[in-house]
Design an enzyme around this catalytic site. Structure first.
Site, mmCIF file in Angstrom:
data_model
loop_
_atom_site.group_PDB
_atom_site.id
_atom_site.type_symbol
_atom_site.label_atom_id
_atom_site.label_comp_id
_atom_site.label_asym_id
_atom_site.label_seq_id
_atom_site.Cartn_x
_atom_site.Cartn_y
_atom_site.Cartn_z
ATOM 1 N N SER A 105 0.866 -1.192 0.000
ATOM 2 C CA SER A 105 0.000 0.000 0.000
ATOM 3 C C SER A 105 0.893 1.228 0.000
ATOM 4 O O SER A 105 2.024 1.186 0.521
ATOM 5 C CB SER A 105 -0.866 -0.018 1.260
ATOM 6 O OG SER A 105 -1.397 1.267 1.534
ATOM 7 N N TYR A 131 -2.275 -0.594 10.294
ATOM 8 C CA TYR A 131 -2.396 -0.939 8.873
ATOM 9 C C TYR A 131 -1.125 -0.500 8.124
ATOM 10 O O TYR A 131 -0.496 -1.298 7.410
ATOM 11 C CB TYR A 131 -3.638 -0.271 8.268
ATOM 12 C CG TYR A 131 -3.838 -0.574 6.806
ATOM 13 C CD1 TYR A 131 -4.473 -1.746 6.393
ATOM 14 C CD2 TYR A 131 -3.372 0.296 5.819
ATOM 15 C CE1 TYR A 131 -4.643 -2.028 5.042
ATOM 16 C CE2 TYR A 131 -3.532 0.026 4.478
ATOM 17 C CZ TYR A 131 -4.179 -1.142 4.088
ATOM 18 O OH TYR A 131 -4.332 -1.418 2.754
HETATM 19 N N1 LIG Z 1 -8.783 -0.662 -1.178
HETATM 20 C C1 LIG Z 1 -7.723 0.119 -0.970
HETATM 21 O O1 LIG Z 1 -7.824 1.372 -0.887
HETATM 22 C C2 LIG Z 1 -6.347 -0.498 -0.898
HETATM 23 C C3 LIG Z 1 -5.234 0.339 -1.052
HETATM 24 C C4 LIG Z 1 -3.959 -0.208 -0.956
HETATM 25 C C5 LIG Z 1 -3.790 -1.553 -0.740
HETATM 26 N N2 LIG Z 1 -4.889 -2.345 -0.586
HETATM 27 C C6 LIG Z 1 -4.666 -3.759 -0.320
HETATM 28 O O2 LIG Z 1 -5.243 -4.535 -1.353
HETATM 29 C C7 LIG Z 1 -5.574 -5.831 -0.834
HETATM 30 C C8 LIG Z 1 -7.002 -6.185 -1.220
HETATM 31 O O3 LIG Z 1 -7.864 -5.261 -0.583
HETATM 32 P P1 LIG Z 1 -9.311 -4.869 -1.133
HETATM 33 O O4 LIG Z 1 -9.363 -3.398 -1.158
HETATM 34 O O5 LIG Z 1 -9.623 -5.649 -2.353
HETATM 35 O O6 LIG Z 1 -10.198 -5.356 0.116
HETATM 36 P P2 LIG Z 1 -11.534 -6.241 0.205
HETATM 37 O O7 LIG Z 1 -12.460 -5.925 -0.900
HETATM 38 O O8 LIG Z 1 -12.007 -6.071 1.611
HETATM 39 O O9 LIG Z 1 -10.993 -7.733 0.010
HETATM 40 C C9 LIG Z 1 -10.140 -8.313 0.957
HETATM 41 C C10 LIG Z 1 -9.935 -9.758 0.611
HETATM 42 O O10 LIG Z 1 -9.052 -10.345 1.582
HETATM 43 C C11 LIG Z 1 -9.633 -11.565 2.047
HETATM 44 N N3 LIG Z 1 -9.206 -11.811 3.417
HETATM 45 C C12 LIG Z 1 -9.286 -10.994 4.493
HETATM 46 N N4 LIG Z 1 -8.818 -11.610 5.592
HETATM 47 C C13 LIG Z 1 -8.436 -12.856 5.200
HETATM 48 C C14 LIG Z 1 -7.881 -13.976 5.875
HETATM 49 N N5 LIG Z 1 -7.606 -13.940 7.208
HETATM 50 N N6 LIG Z 1 -7.609 -15.089 5.167
HETATM 51 C C15 LIG Z 1 -7.869 -15.145 3.848
HETATM 52 N N7 LIG Z 1 -8.394 -14.125 3.151
HETATM 53 C C16 LIG Z 1 -8.683 -12.996 3.823
HETATM 54 C C17 LIG Z 1 -11.135 -11.349 1.927
HETATM 55 O O11 LIG Z 1 -11.790 -12.596 1.743
HETATM 56 P P3 LIG Z 1 -12.611 -13.425 2.864
HETATM 57 O O12 LIG Z 1 -13.309 -12.420 3.720
HETATM 58 O O13 LIG Z 1 -13.521 -14.288 2.039
HETATM 59 O O14 LIG Z 1 -11.559 -14.210 3.571
HETATM 60 C C18 LIG Z 1 -11.220 -10.566 0.626
HETATM 61 O O15 LIG Z 1 -11.232 -11.451 -0.466
HETATM 62 C C19 LIG Z 1 -5.342 -5.766 0.682
HETATM 63 O O16 LIG Z 1 -4.085 -6.319 1.004
HETATM 64 C C20 LIG Z 1 -5.327 -4.260 0.947
HETATM 65 O O17 LIG Z 1 -4.591 -3.940 2.119
HETATM 66 C C21 LIG Z 1 -6.161 -1.875 -0.675
#
Ligand SMILES: NC(=O)c1ccc[n+]([C@@H]2O[C@H](COP(=O)([O-])OP(=O)(O)OC[C@H]3O[C@@H](n4cnc5c(N)ncnc54)[C@H](OP(=O)(O)O)[C@@H]3O)[C@@H](O)[C@H]2O)c1
Length: 256
Positions: free
Chosen positions: A147, A161
């Site tokens: 991130s 985070y």
């Molecule tokens: N959205 C942003 O602004 C942003 C910015 C920078 C980086 N990121 C990073 O991008 C990545 C994806 O985020 P997103 O925005 O797509 O979030 P999201 O829509 O909330 O998706 C998160 C995913 O992680 C899975 N997950 C969470 N805890 C888990 C666990 N203990 N074991 C296995 N799977 C788990 C969830 O699936 P289940 O609940 O089915 O397990 C879900 O598929 C993350 O690493 C996040 O930190 C996001």
């Protein structure tokens, strides 16, 4: 400068594939004919996505593996199942993550521990499992979704985070050094804010990208096997310089 053309990675495992960026990356690579192993905790969501992808691109193999990345043995088992299902793995994208942190000392300990456990220890488990497989095969690509928040310490809901993401970026760089003379590549991808449900937890997301634009940038950076990428490049590559250099008293006014 000459840059080696990255090899085609046909068999890709993605964690956090049940929603948000992980599901969007799966859709992009399926459309391109790649075989996929989809991992997350919610099996129903993974199965729905698998059915959608196979209908979209008949002929590809898509397997699903319910797993909690906080459980090392379960991650090892899921990755081994994926090797069996796809006949091997060429790339692992450690994408699963949560944003559940809050100010320390204010009864947020459970969310802070979950955030550290999922975002850092979970990536550690995924790196152990992926590199065990890649070292045996002699090749592979490990990409971690970090991130922009990894670049600086941040306050309040971003505190643990951001620290967890700084940890995975440092881990990725160390792995790159460790694997320098091998055919195993490591990438750390640093997205800015993206419009997914995870971003709802951020107190003041700025310059938020929509999911399709962010996904194109992330998939492009991973396919290029960039060692370190700030995405989408505009504005985040440009902002990465002042983000690192601004005095904290100024930085915190807009970063939180
Ligand atoms: N959205 C942003 O602004 C942003 C910015 C920078 C980086 N990121 C990073 O991008 C990545 C994806 O985020 P997103 O925005 O797509 O979030 P999201 O829509 O909330 O998706 C998160 C995913 O992680 C899975 N997950 C969470 N805890 C888990 C666990 N203990 N074991 C296995 N799977 C788990 C969830 O699936 P289940 O609940 O089915 O397990 C879900 O598929 C993350 O690493 C996040 O930190 C996001």
């Amino acid at each position: 400068m000459f840059r080696r053309q990255p090899p085609h990675r046909q068999r890709i495992l993605i964690t956090g594939a049940s929603a948000g960026l992980g599901a969007a990356m799966a859709r992009a690579w399926a459309a391109d004919g790649r075989d996929l192993a989809l991992c997350a905790r919610r099996l129903g969501e993974l199965e729905r996505l698998r059915d959608e992808l196979v209908a979209l691109r008949p002929g590809i193999t898509v397997s699903v593996h319910p797993v909690d990345v906080g459980d090392h043995a379960a991650v090892d088992a899921a990755f081994d199942d994926a090797v069996l299902a796809l006949g091997g793995l060429d790339r692992v994208v450690a994408n699963a993550g949560v944003a559940a942190s809050g100010s320390l000392g204010l009864d947020e300990a459970a969310g802070n521990r979950l955030t550290a456990q999922t975002n850092f220890v979970g990536v550690l488990h995924q790196a152990e499992a992926a590199l065990r497989i890649f070292r045996l095969a002699g090749a592979g690509h490990f990409a971690v979704i970090s991130s922009m928040s990894a670049l600086r310490g941040m306050a309040g809901a971003m505190s643990v985070y951001a620290a967890s993401k700084a940890g995975v970026s440092a881990l990725a760089e160390g792995l790159r050094s460790d694997l320098w003379d091998t055919d195993i590549r490591v990438s750390a991808i640093h997205p800015g804010y993206v419009d997914t449900s995870l971003a709802d937890a951020f107190p003041q997301p700025i310059l938020i990208s929509n999911l399709p634009r962010a996904t194109r940038a992330i998939v492009g950076a991973i396919d290029r096997e960039a060692p370190r990428a700030y995405v989408p490049a505009w504005p985040w590559a440009a902002l990465s310089v002042p983000m690192r250099l601004l005095p904290l008293g100024i930085y915190r006014r807009f970063a939180g």
